[in-house]
Design a protein around this motif. Structure first.
Motif, mmCIF file in Angstrom:
data_model
loop_
_atom_site.group_PDB
_atom_site.id
_atom_site.type_symbol
_atom_site.label_atom_id
_atom_site.label_comp_id
_atom_site.label_asym_id
_atom_site.label_seq_id
_atom_site.Cartn_x
_atom_site.Cartn_y
_atom_site.Cartn_z
ATOM 1 N N ARG A 145 -12.120 3.292 8.738
ATOM 2 C CA ARG A 145 -13.129 3.817 9.647
ATOM 3 C C ARG A 145 -12.526 4.652 10.780
ATOM 4 N N GLU A 146 -11.415 4.203 11.336
ATOM 5 C CA GLU A 146 -10.872 4.829 12.541
ATOM 6 C C GLU A 146 -9.687 5.767 12.277
ATOM 7 N N TYR A 147 -9.052 5.625 11.105
ATOM 8 C CA TYR A 147 -7.851 6.427 10.832
ATOM 9 C C TYR A 147 -7.975 7.237 9.545
ATOM 10 N N GLY A 148 -9.129 7.187 8.914
ATOM 11 C CA GLY A 148 -9.403 8.033 7.761
ATOM 12 C C GLY A 148 -9.138 7.384 6.429
ATOM 13 N N SER A 149 -7.962 6.808 6.256
ATOM 14 C CA SER A 149 -7.590 6.161 5.009
ATOM 15 C C SER A 149 -6.270 5.437 5.231
ATOM 16 N N MET A 150 -5.902 4.587 4.276
ATOM 17 C CA MET A 150 -4.612 3.918 4.371
ATOM 18 C C MET A 150 -3.477 4.938 4.345
ATOM 19 N N TYR B 290 -10.350 -11.736 6.935
ATOM 20 C CA TYR B 290 -9.366 -11.406 7.964
ATOM 21 C C TYR B 290 -8.687 -10.076 7.661
ATOM 22 N N ILE B 291 -8.127 -9.951 6.466
ATOM 23 C CA ILE B 291 -7.408 -8.726 6.134
ATOM 24 C C ILE B 291 -8.382 -7.571 5.887
ATOM 25 N N GLU B 292 -9.576 -7.866 5.404
ATOM 26 C CA GLU B 292 -10.546 -6.789 5.218
ATOM 27 C C GLU B 292 -10.972 -6.194 6.556
ATOM 28 N N ALA B 293 -10.952 -6.994 7.613
ATOM 29 C CA ALA B 293 -11.258 -6.452 8.941
ATOM 30 C C ALA B 293 -10.240 -5.381 9.314
ATOM 31 N N ALA B 294 -8.963 -5.626 8.993
ATOM 32 C CA ALA B 294 -7.926 -4.636 9.266
ATOM 33 C C ALA B 294 -8.109 -3.401 8.386
ATOM 34 N N THR C 128 1.058 7.556 6.984
ATOM 35 C CA THR C 128 1.863 8.767 7.165
ATOM 36 C C THR C 128 1.735 9.375 8.560
ATOM 37 N N ARG C 129 0.521 9.393 9.119
ATOM 38 C CA ARG C 129 0.313 10.057 10.408
ATOM 39 C C ARG C 129 0.580 9.156 11.601
ATOM 40 N N TYR C 130 0.313 7.878 11.465
ATOM 41 C CA TYR C 130 0.415 6.979 12.614
ATOM 42 C C TYR C 130 1.645 6.069 12.561
ATOM 43 N N LEU C 131 2.103 5.716 11.363
ATOM 44 C CA LEU C 131 3.303 4.887 11.229
ATOM 45 C C LEU C 131 4.497 5.705 10.732
ATOM 46 N N HIS C 132 4.274 6.987 10.458
ATOM 47 C CA HIS C 132 5.348 7.923 10.103
ATOM 48 C C HIS C 132 6.125 7.480 8.860
ATOM 49 N N VAL C 133 5.388 7.051 7.861
ATOM 50 C CA VAL C 133 5.992 6.575 6.619
ATOM 51 C C VAL C 133 6.171 7.736 5.654
ATOM 52 N N ASP C 134 7.353 7.854 5.079
ATOM 53 C CA ASP C 134 7.619 8.796 4.001
ATOM 54 C C ASP C 134 7.325 8.064 2.694
ATOM 55 N N SER D 291 0.833 -1.211 0.000
ATOM 56 C CA SER D 291 0.000 0.000 0.000
ATOM 57 C C SER D 291 0.862 1.254 0.000
ATOM 58 N N SER D 292 1.987 1.210 0.709
ATOM 59 C CA SER D 292 2.861 2.391 0.763
ATOM 60 C C SER D 292 3.462 2.718 -0.598
ATOM 61 N N LEU D 293 3.498 1.735 -1.488
ATOM 62 C CA LEU D 293 4.067 1.931 -2.824
ATOM 63 C C LEU D 293 3.006 2.259 -3.861
ATOM 64 N N GLY D 294 1.753 2.381 -3.423
ATOM 65 C CA GLY D 294 0.676 2.718 -4.346
ATOM 66 C C GLY D 294 0.070 1.530 -5.040
ATOM 67 N N VAL D 295 0.337 0.318 -4.562
ATOM 68 C CA VAL D 295 -0.322 -0.871 -5.104
ATOM 69 C C VAL D 295 -1.791 -0.825 -4.681
ATOM 70 N N ASP D 296 -2.699 -1.106 -5.602
ATOM 71 C CA ASP D 296 -4.118 -0.984 -5.280
ATOM 72 C C ASP D 296 -4.547 -2.047 -4.274
ATOM 73 N N ARG D 297 -5.636 -1.759 -3.597
ATOM 74 C CA ARG D 297 -6.079 -2.600 -2.484
ATOM 75 C C ARG D 297 -6.368 -4.034 -2.900
ATOM 76 N N GLN D 298 -7.025 -4.235 -4.012
ATOM 77 C CA GLN D 298 -7.377 -5.595 -4.417
ATOM 78 C C GLN D 298 -6.139 -6.415 -4.752
ATOM 79 N N THR D 299 -5.122 -5.776 -5.317
ATOM 80 C CA THR D 299 -3.877 -6.491 -5.594
ATOM 81 C C THR D 299 -3.186 -6.872 -4.292
ATOM 82 N N ALA D 300 -3.174 -5.956 -3.330
ATOM 83 C CA ALA D 300 -2.563 -6.255 -2.030
ATOM 84 C C ALA D 300 -3.295 -7.391 -1.339
#
Length: 267
Positions: free
Chosen positions: A241-246, A231-235, A251-257, A187-196
């Motif tokens: 729902r709770e953090y706005g978006s992937m 299982y993964i869809e629950a995550a 970026t805000r919670y895991l501090h990923v550049d 996801s951090s590399l822009g791979v779409d959700r269904q592929t991930a």
């Protein structure tokens, strides 16, 4: 019927041979990398490369790998991983798991990071049925999102140090803790959700045989010893729902550049 002159025929022959050579080179390049690594002593060991990423690029082959436990690698397996040039191991298992099944290391490994996330003891759980066992992994994946941010923040810190690559991250089966990590990485590399998600679901195929005896003895455990979309869809649904978006979560919670990740791991 058109009769070609010798000079024209010669030019066409050169073009045809050049095309054939190009095709052969392309086939050779394509076969250089493969999704599932041909190891005998470990399950679910795979290259994360090749997926379509952001900006028309793709995830780089040969830089990031995921796997299950590495305590039964053969000499040939270790030689293979050394040939790949693995420099870094990241282990999501807890201390008891690490002590019970210590990693065997390729000769090229120079960095090891323990990011322990307790999986609990599946075999000691009671009152498990085929009906209720899937909920345990639904809840487990939600737990990763909410309660394991420190480990996954460190996971990305290690990734963002390009000197650590090629690297391999793993847990015991390579499907839950490492599976969630893989979805975050892609996801951090822009791979779409269904592929991930599709990559996540490959564990069901690549783990066949690992838990065969346990499933035969305890069929009710089968949902715990594989992966399912729910299982993964629950995550992912919890992140939305709770953090706005992937992107916000990363970026805000895991501090990923994200720019740095894409610079390092796409091509």
């Amino acid at each position: 019927m058109t009769i070609l002159s010798k000079s024209t025929f010669g030019r066409l022959l050169v073009v045809a041979l050049a095309a054939a050579s190009c095709c052969a080179m392309m086939a050779s390049c394509k076969s250089k990398y493969q999704r599932l690594l041909p190891l005998q002593g470990a399950y679910n060991v795979r290259d994360m490369g090749g997926y379509k990423a952001a900006d028309g690029r793709q995830v780089a082959w040969g830089k990031v790998f995921r796997s299950g436990d590495l305590n039964k690698l053969t000499a040939a397996d270790l030689s293979y991983l050394s040939g790949v040039g693995i420099k870094t191991y990241i282990d999501f298992r807890d201390s008891a798991e690490m002590a019970a099944a210590p990693d065997l290391k390729a000769s090229t490994v120079v960095n090891e990071y323990a990011l322990p996330i307790s999986a609990g003891s599946i075999m000691s759980l009671t009152d498990i049925t085929a009906a209720n066992s899937p909920q345990l992994l639904v809840e487990g994946n939600i737990h990763f999102v909410r309660s394991c941010q420190a480990q996954y923040t460190e996971f990305f810190r290690i990734l963002m140090d390009g000197g650590n690559a090629p690297l391999l991250f793993h847990c015991s089966a390579g499907k839950d803790r490492a599976g969630y990590a893989a979805v975050l990485f892609l996801s951090s590399l822009g791979v779409d959700r269904q592929t991930a998600i599709s990559d996540y679901l490959l564990s069901a195929q690549y783990l066949k045989g690992k838990y065969e005896k346990e499933i035969q003895a305890h069929p009710e455990l089968e949902p715990l010893l594989t992966v399912r979309r729910e299982y993964i869809e629950a995550a992912l649904n919890t992140i939305d729902r709770e953090y706005g978006s992937m992107e916000s979560y990363l970026t805000r919670y895991l501090h990923v550049d994200l720019g740095k990740m894409r610079e390092l791991y796409t091509e």
